[in-house]
Design an enzyme around this catalytic site. Structure first.
Site, short mmCIF file in Angstrom:
data_model
loop_
_atom_site.label_atom_id
_atom_site.label_comp_id
_atom_site.label_asym_id
_atom_site.label_seq_id
_atom_site.Cartn_x
_atom_site.Cartn_y
_atom_site.Cartn_z
N ALA A 34 -20.94 -52.27 -8.00
CA ALA A 34 -19.48 -52.56 -7.32
C ALA A 34 -19.19 -51.62 -6.28
CB ALA A 34 -18.57 -52.90 -8.59
N PRO A 35 -18.64 -52.24 -5.31
CA PRO A 35 -18.08 -53.54 -4.91
C PRO A 35 -19.15 -54.48 -4.54
CG PRO A 35 -17.40 -52.08 -2.94
CD PRO A 35 -18.01 -51.40 -4.20
N GLY A 36 -20.40 -53.81 -4.02
CA GLY A 36 -21.47 -54.76 -3.73
C GLY A 36 -22.07 -54.46 -2.28
N GLY A 37 -21.85 -53.16 -1.70
CA GLY A 37 -22.32 -53.04 -0.40
C GLY A 37 -23.94 -52.91 -0.45
N ASP A 53 -22.80 -53.78 -12.99
CA ASP A 53 -21.82 -52.99 -12.94
C ASP A 53 -20.75 -53.69 -13.67
OD1 ASP A 53 -19.37 -51.52 -11.95
OD2 ASP A 53 -20.64 -50.71 -10.34
N ASP A 92 -26.19 -45.94 -6.36
CA ASP A 92 -25.11 -45.05 -5.60
C ASP A 92 -24.08 -44.72 -6.50
OD1 ASP A 92 -23.99 -43.97 -3.18
OD2 ASP A 92 -23.10 -45.82 -2.80
N LYS A 122 -24.29 -37.23 -5.66
CA LYS A 122 -23.10 -36.77 -5.50
C LYS A 122 -23.11 -35.35 -5.83
CE LYS A 122 -22.14 -41.05 -5.11
NZ LYS A 122 -22.49 -42.12 -3.65
#
Length: 170
Positions: A34-37, A53, A92, A122
């Site tokens: 999510a959101p799905g990129g 997700d 991600d 991250k």
């Protein structure tokens, strides 16, 4: 135009930098979709994508015929669908670097022999190089190829590319 979120640029750049090519019939697993990129990018490349997700995907992404959304955590998916195999696994998720690596190593059991993974780490504000070195060491025990790069579209993060699982052994 037609981009779900900024993250889509990151995966597109990763495909270019790491020379990832797609063939008909390939499958992908997107963890923390999510959101799905990333799912959107993968589906536009022709991959069949399992997007995992607990949060909702963008409406455009949900409409794609080659996308199936599993509203659950990655760990739940790994347990429930452990027999599935993928050509590409991507992650991600916004989480601690060690936790991201652990999830990738766990999910690597679902990676086909010639498959690859893309992971965004991250990074914390301190001990950045130490985190990267630990990631490289842990991943090198499971994968033959480990590349870590800071790409143009990365912010406080690096992109990891791993390939060719060694029969699931460490």
């Amino acid at each position: 135009d037609g981009v779900v979120c900024r993250a889509e640029f990151k995966i597109e750049e990763a495909f270019q930098v790491f020379g990832i090519t797609v063939e008909e019939g390939m499958t992908a697993l997107d963890l923390g979709a999510a959101p799905g990129g990333w799912t959107h990018f993968l589906s536009k490349q022709g991959l069949r994508v399992d997007a995992v997700d607990p949060a909702n995907l963008d409406e455009e992404v949900k409409k794609a015929k080659n996308v199936k959304h599993y509203k659950m955590l990655a760990q739940e998916f790994a347990e429930k669908y452990k027999d599935r195999r993928y050509d590409i696994i991507v992650n991600d998720m916004k989480m601690d670097t060690n936790e991201s690596i652990d999830i990738l190593c766990e999910m690597s059991e679902q990676l086909k022999t010639e498959g690859c993974c893309i992971l965004t780490l991250k990074l914390p504000k301190s001990n950045i190089q130490k985190r990267i070195n630990v990631a490289r060491q842990v991943l090198a025990r499971r994968f033959e190829t480990v590349q870590i790069r800071q790409l143009y579209f990365n912010r406080s993060e690096v992109t990891v590319f791993v390939k060719k699982l060694r029969n699931g052994t460490e």
